[in-house]
Motif scaffolding. Structure first.
Motif, PDB file in Angstrom:
ATOM      1  N   LYS A 187      -6.759   8.709   2.548  1.00  6.57           N
ATOM      2  CA  LYS A 187      -5.841   7.076   3.587  1.00  6.57           C
ATOM      3  C   LYS A 187      -6.583   5.616   3.622  1.00  6.57           C
ATOM      4  CE  LYS A 187      -2.391   9.436   5.856  1.00  6.57           C
ATOM      5  NZ  LYS A 187      -2.916  11.304   5.551  1.00  6.57           N
ATOM      6  N   ARG A 188      -5.434   4.782   4.065  1.00  5.82           N
ATOM      7  CA  ARG A 188      -6.406   3.185   4.539  1.00  5.82           C
ATOM      8  C   ARG A 188      -5.697   3.708   5.773  1.00  5.82           C
ATOM      9  NH1 ARG A 188      -4.977  -1.060   0.641  1.00  5.82           N
ATOM     10  NH2 ARG A 188      -5.149  -2.231   2.551  1.00  5.82           N
ATOM     11  N   VAL A 211       3.286   3.032   5.519  1.00  8.75           N
ATOM     12  CA  VAL A 211       2.459   3.236   6.648  1.00  8.75           C
ATOM     13  C   VAL A 211       2.431   3.781   7.663  1.00  8.75           C
ATOM     14  CG1 VAL A 211       1.657   1.260   8.324  1.00  8.75           C
ATOM     15  CG2 VAL A 211       1.572   1.131   5.919  1.00  8.75           C
ATOM     16  N   LYS A 253      -1.324   5.134   4.575  1.00  7.60           N
ATOM     17  CA  LYS A 253      -1.658   4.294   5.234  1.00  7.60           C
ATOM     18  C   LYS A 253      -1.707   4.514   6.623  1.00  7.60           C
ATOM     19  CE  LYS A 253      -3.335  -0.296   7.155  1.00  7.60           C
ATOM     20  NZ  LYS A 253      -4.116  -0.306   7.410  1.00  7.60           N
ATOM     21  N   GLU A 292      -4.789  -6.308   4.896  1.00  6.19           N
ATOM     22  CA  GLU A 292      -4.345  -4.099   5.500  1.00  6.19           C
ATOM     23  C   GLU A 292      -3.525  -3.989   4.554  1.00  6.19           C
ATOM     24  OE1 GLU A 292      -6.668  -3.198   7.661  1.00  6.19           O
ATOM     25  OE2 GLU A 292      -7.579  -4.484   8.455  1.00  6.19           O
ATOM     26  N   VAL A 351       0.343  -1.018  -0.659  1.00  5.37           N
ATOM     27  CA  VAL A 351      -0.095   0.160   0.410  1.00  5.37           C
ATOM     28  C   VAL A 351       0.717   1.606   0.445  1.00  5.37           C
ATOM     29  CG1 VAL A 351      -0.390   0.131   2.647  1.00  5.37           C
ATOM     30  CG2 VAL A 351      -1.570   0.852   1.189  1.00  5.37           C
TER      31      VAL A 351
END
Length: 492
Positions: free
Chosen positions: A255-256, A156, A233, A480, A153
């Motif tokens: 954002k995640r 983080v 994320k 995730e 992704v």
């Protein structure tokens, strides 16, 4: 035990931020103090990150993502994580003592977490080479081939609470690295020491500079990191209140987000339970870590026919627990993490009494020689509790049990679910039918039967409702940190 055992880390020098492989002070030069909650003793001055430091850390993570980390094959990332696991194992006595000194967990508890810490790293190392997409048959005419790719992704932000500094840092960081992401880790300002030391071990393990960055600071630093436009994320563990703010902050670049938030978990004891197991199980479902566990079973529902007996046995067990110096291996409960947390818990103790609950055991701050300079609260069991009371509805995050009687399976499921939270639950019974009915009926991310708080790297953990969303541990945790890309190929 004393901090002199580890002069290489707790040597009186300020603890710096880890950014792009270098230990550096905050650009402002500001620091904050972290103190031993058992004694008030100063442990270290720690660099206090501000927005400009977060900008540096995120930029370093982005460079590493697009540079050396992207070029490393899954096998190479796996080897880094396995090397880190070996280093954590080798240095675990140091890391566990840092957690004990920094947030007050008994050394017997922090030392017992070796298998979990090392096991998490080795589990995710195994998954690093198991990331794959799918070949998907489609129904389009002509020669069209479709498949998916799993891609990291990106950058983080891992933002953690203070109640398990080392374990939470590994829990966030390891799957992100296995997936190919880079990380900016912000531990809680109350307990930053073991995560900062873990960052040093990451470099020693061969993880390239910038892949793991560790920045310490207060809530403003966490807010700036969560809102940063170049973070892809956010993985957060903490209070539901802060979780809401994380969600709001994520809106800027969509954002995640994954969240492990608060809880007010029901722990249900039926009359046919093995009381010799259920009594200590119910006690330590709350008193472990001095109650500073999101999934603690603080709402103790006991079937009415055994309620009186169970309460007597539970209170007697609580009186056997040793409250004191967390560096003493014989200590069961250490202090709360801070003066602010002590004040919070004491306010709930007062509120419980004001609303009519009765402290059968405990119910106050522990005072006297050896305690006055620390943040100690006696293990507490409240009886005569009603469901509407603050102590039965709100997360206290201290060693406080509310004991409530119940009469039927249907009633206890309804009352167990009568909460905005849904993180964990416990069931104590020999009846398989009750196990199935209650486990299915409770709205909680984990249900422990004839046990409590068991965890394994392969088994997912997370919440329902206001306890958050997303899962940690297991293969679901890797998802995730991965995006799915569909690829279509039509023959020319």
């Amino acid at each position: 035990m004393s901090i002199e055992k580890f002069p290489s880390f707790l040597n009186g020098a300020p603890k710096h931020l880890l950014i792009d492989g270098q230990c550096v002070p905050a650009l402002s030069g500001k620091t904050f103090e972290t103190r031993n909650p058992a004694t008030g003793e100063l442990l270290a001055a720690v660099a206090d990150a501000a927005t400009e430091d977060i900008d540096r850390a995120v930029a370093a993570a982005r460079r590493a993502l697009e540079g050396p980390w992207r070029r490393m094959k899954p096998f190479d990332r796996q080897q880094c994580l396995l090397k880190l696991a070996d280093l954590v194992d080798t240095h675990f006595d140091e890391l566990s003592l840092l957690d004990t000194l920094d947030m007050g967990a008994p050394i017997s508890a922090t030392r017992s977490r070796r298998t979990r810490a090392v096991g998490l790293l080795r589990y995710y190392a195994g998954l690093a080479t198991a990331v794959h997409g799918q070949t998907i048959g489609n129904s389009l005419s002509g020669e069209v081939f479709s498949y998916t790719l799993k891609e990291p992704v990106g950058v983080v932000a891992a933002i953690n609470a203070w109640n398990g500094p080392l374990g939470m840092a590994i829990w966030k960081m390891a799957p992100a690295l296995a997936a190919g992401c880079t990380v900016v880790l912000k531990p809680a300002e109350q307990a930053p020491l073991s995560p900062l030391r873990l960052g040093e071990l990451c470099l020693e393990a061969g993880i390239p500079p910038g892949v793991v960055n560790v920045i310490a600071g207060g809530g403003a630093a966490g807010a700036a990191l969560a809102a940063h436009p170049d973070v892809d994320k956010v993985a957060f563990t903490g209070s539901t209140e802060v979780g809401r703010k994380i969600i709001q902050a994520s809106a800027g670049n969509i954002k995640r987000v994954s969240l492990e938030l608060g809880g007010k978990s029901p722990n249900i004891v039926f009359a046919d339970a093995d009381l010799d197991a259920a009594v200590p199980g119910a006690a330590m479902a709350v008193f472990a870590n001095s109650g500073q566990i999101c999934s603690a079973g603080t709402r103790l529902f006991v079937e009415r026919s055994i309620h009186g007996e169970f309460l007597e046995r539970l209170s007697a067990y609580a009186r056997t627990l040793r409250l004191g110096d967390p560096c003493d291996p014989d200590t069961h409960l250490g202090p709360l993490v801070s003066a602010a947390q002590l004040d919070r818990v004491c306010r709930y103790l007062d509120a419980g009494k004001t609303e009519g609950a009765v402290a059968v055991v405990g119910g106050q701050r522990k005072s006297g020689p050896g305690y006055d300079s620390g943040y100690y609260v006696e293990p507490t069991v409240f009886a005569s509790v009603q469901d509407h009371m603050q102590i039965a509805r709100e997360e206290i995050f201290g060693p406080v049990i509310s004991a409530l009687p119940f009469d039927s399976v249907e009633e206890v499921i309804r009352r167990g679910n009568d909460t905005p939270y849904g993180l964990g639950a416990g069931v104590w019974t020999r009846d398989v039918k009750k196990v199935m009915q209650v486990s299915a009926g409770l709205r909680a991310g984990s249900v422990w039967v004839n046990c409590y708080q068991l965890m394994d790297p392969a088994v997912p953990f997370g919440g329902y409702k206001m306890s958050g969303y997303g899962r940690e541990s297991g293969t679901e945790h890797m998802e995730e940190f991965l995006n799915t890309k569909a690829v279509w190929i039509k023959s020319a």
